[in-house]
Design an enzyme around this catalytic site. Structure first.
Site, PDB file in Angstrom:
ATOM      1  N   ASP A 144      -9.221   4.888  44.835  1.00  0.00           N
ATOM      2  CA  ASP A 144      -8.513   5.253  46.930  1.00  0.00           C
ATOM      3  C   ASP A 144      -8.676   6.526  46.559  1.00  0.00           C
ATOM      4  O   ASP A 144      -8.490   7.307  47.248  1.00  0.00           O
ATOM      5  CB  ASP A 144      -6.835   4.566  45.380  1.00  0.00           C
ATOM      6  CG  ASP A 144      -6.274   4.852  44.447  1.00  0.00           C
ATOM      7  OD1 ASP A 144      -6.798   5.449  43.638  1.00  0.00           O
ATOM      8  OD2 ASP A 144      -4.734   5.309  44.273  1.00  0.00           O
ATOM      9  N   LYS A 145      -8.702   7.175  44.863  1.00  0.00           N
ATOM     10  CA  LYS A 145      -8.843   9.007  45.399  1.00  0.00           C
ATOM     11  C   LYS A 145     -10.347   9.574  44.137  1.00  0.00           C
ATOM     12  O   LYS A 145     -10.064   8.628  42.926  1.00  0.00           O
ATOM     13  CB  LYS A 145      -7.820   9.454  45.230  1.00  0.00           C
ATOM     14  CG  LYS A 145      -7.260   9.151  43.916  1.00  0.00           C
ATOM     15  CD  LYS A 145      -5.854  10.148  43.887  1.00  0.00           C
ATOM     16  CE  LYS A 145      -4.496   9.453  42.617  1.00  0.00           C
ATOM     17  NZ  LYS A 145      -3.651  10.239  42.843  1.00  0.00           N
ATOM     18  N   THR A 146     -10.526  10.614  44.534  1.00  0.00           N
ATOM     19  CA  THR A 146     -11.075  11.384  43.458  1.00  0.00           C
ATOM     20  C   THR A 146     -10.921  11.376  42.337  1.00  0.00           C
ATOM     21  O   THR A 146     -11.967  11.440  41.345  1.00  0.00           O
ATOM     22  CB  THR A 146     -11.722  12.598  44.167  1.00  0.00           C
ATOM     23  OG1 THR A 146     -10.783  13.579  44.265  1.00  0.00           O
ATOM     24  CG2 THR A 146     -12.584  12.186  45.101  1.00  0.00           C
TER      25      THR A 146
END
Length: 485
Positions: free
Chosen positions: A435-437
């Site tokens: 969902d995100k880095t």
């Protein structure tokens, strides 16, 4: 003044039983049913014996157990999990068929040795894995916790094991320590009652979350907490919800919410200390209620092998059926010659009188021909394959745990192989959903080097990847920016 004081002086003392019969929460009184109010958990702060009474329904132990087996359930449960492999059912059927006199190919007792060897080796491996879980539980349950006894002045913290913490006791947790149970915050080192917790062990989030102690309790000494009554909902799976109230003596009920509870497994960060009352312990904590226990994992290779073994079994059944049909047809066409045929005689004329061979009729002879064919084709599914797989997995796990390149240099921790059944799935990842880095990278900014107006603030020393620059370098850069700006 007399008119104001006289009613209070003549009023009867408050009845504790009448206070306990009040609704759980002011906001819940209109919506909660009578059954919900009866399930409310009563916790007497500083009085674990009263909190653990039968009427309150509070568990007494803070010990946890994540191992899969016990001494009584190990044999039946382990056998059930092992026989989820289709091949094991096939090998067991062969051993049972070998007990029939007409089908005996090798010794009746020795028929179970190959399957028994595989079952025992796998059981030893599973027992070792479960023993590691037991050791981890023992280490977790014996960690030290600081408990404040409010009824024995002075209220100084005493050290107890995690498994000995009880509902209703006041627990003190220092910075960077892990919470031993679910606690409602009563006081913190911050004058505003704020505390920061890291919930990475619960939801994987490394960012800090804020929890608060109520203003009414943040400034009180531990001795002043004695006699307080906390009403909360029974244990549930919702780690983001909590409803409760607390009463300090004869004061009003103070509502509590999700921001006032810190869950087991969280770490205290950027806060010197917190003090809270234990509300859920052991297997009743929210994190343990959400734990599904040790799963029985199977690799994709093993799942595929089950499908292929079923295909091989179908092919073998077809071959054995053809042989049985041909045998039955031959016996039927030569039914009048069976007494004298050289390869299929019913009578033994070498004896006087002639002896009858073991002949069971056309139907049973056809059935026995089918079953004997199964023994002839039993190598379609070799049991040595599973012995080789178990030994390979064991050697793979040993090599991975001893691999120095897979050791965490900062802590010195080696790789731990907790499930030998899925070794072959390593490196076979097809998809990664993120969902995100921050899920795949480390959210950490490290000063590497800087050159401003031709001035090298790294002292001309190149940094290797991952190396942190010394603090004097950062200090010079800061002074330069201050002077220029």
């Amino acid at each position: 003044m007399q008119s104001c004081c006289s009613p209070s002086s003549q009023s009867p003392p408050p009845n504790p039983a009448s206070k306990l019969s009040l609704p759980l929460l002011p906001t819940m009184a209109s919506t909660a049913t009578a059954a919900d109010l009866q399930d409310a958990r009563l916790i007497f702060v500083g009085d674990p014996d009263r909190s653990a009474s039968h009427e309150s329904g509070v568990g007494a132990s803070n010990a946890i157990r994540t191992n899969k087996y016990t001494l009584l359930t190990f044999v039946p449960r382990n056998l059930f999990e092992q026989f989820r492999r289709v091949a094991y059912i096939y090998f067991l059927a062969l051993a049972l068929l070998n007990q029939i006199p007409q089908l005996t190919v090798f010794g009746r007792q020795t028929a179970f040795i190959p399957l028994g060897t595989v079952l025992v080796l796998t059981a030893i491996k599973d027992a070792y894995e479960d023993y590691q879980r037991h050791r981890s539980d023992t280490t977790e349950n014996n960690r030290p916790a600081a408990v404040i006894p409010v009824h024995r002045p002075p209220a100084t913290a005493t050290v107890k094991k995690w498994k000995e913490v009880r509902v209703g006791e006041l627990v003190r947790v220092e910075a960077n320590e892990t919470l031993p149970c679910d606690i409602v915050l009563l006081a913190t080192s911050d004058p505003t009652g704020a505390a920061f917790v890291q919930t990475i062990n619960l939801d994987g989030e490394s960012n800090l979350k804020t929890r608060y102690a109520k203003v009414q309790t943040a400034t009180l000494d531990p001795e002043a907490m004695a006699g307080a009554v906390l009403r909360c909902e029974p244990p549930d799976l919702n780690i983001y919800g909590f409803q409760a109230t607390i009463e300090l003596g004869d004061g009003p009920r103070i509502p509590l919410g999700p921001t006032n509870i810190a869950l087991r497994g969280c770490e205290i960060k950027n806060t010197s200390w917190v003090v809270g009352v234990a509300v859920y312990t052991g297997m009743e904590t929210k994190v343990m209620l959400n734990s599904s226990g040790a799963p029985s994992k199977r690799s994709r290779l093993e799942t595929r092998m089950n499908r292929e073994i079923i295909v091989l079994a179908v092919i073998m059944i077809v071959l054995c059926s053809v042989i049985a049909i041909c045998t039955g047809t031959w016996i039927h066409s030569n039914r009048d010659k069976l007494d004298t045929l050289p390869f299929y005689r019913k009578m033994d004329y070498s004896k006087v009188p002639p002896r009858v061979y073991l002949y069971n009729g056309l139907g049973l002879e056809t059935l026995f021909a089918f079953l004997k064919s199964i023994f002839s084709f039993q190598n379609f599914i070799p049991i040595s394959l599973y012995i080789s797989m178990e030994m390979s997995r064991l050697m793979q796990s040993f090599m991975m745990t001893q691999d120095k390149s897979m050791c965490h240099e900062a802590t010195g921790n080696k790789l731990q192989c907790r499930a030998l059944n899925i070794n072959e799935d390593l490196g076979q990842i097809k998809y990664v959903f993120s969902d995100k880095t921050g899920t795949l990278t480390e959210n950490k900014m490290v000063f590497q080097c800087a050159s401003i107006y031709g001035v090298d603030y790294n002292d001309g020393v190149p940094l290797s990847p991952g190396e942190i620059a010394p603090h004097p370098t950062i200090g010079k850069l800061y002074m330069f920016l201050v002077n220029e700006l």
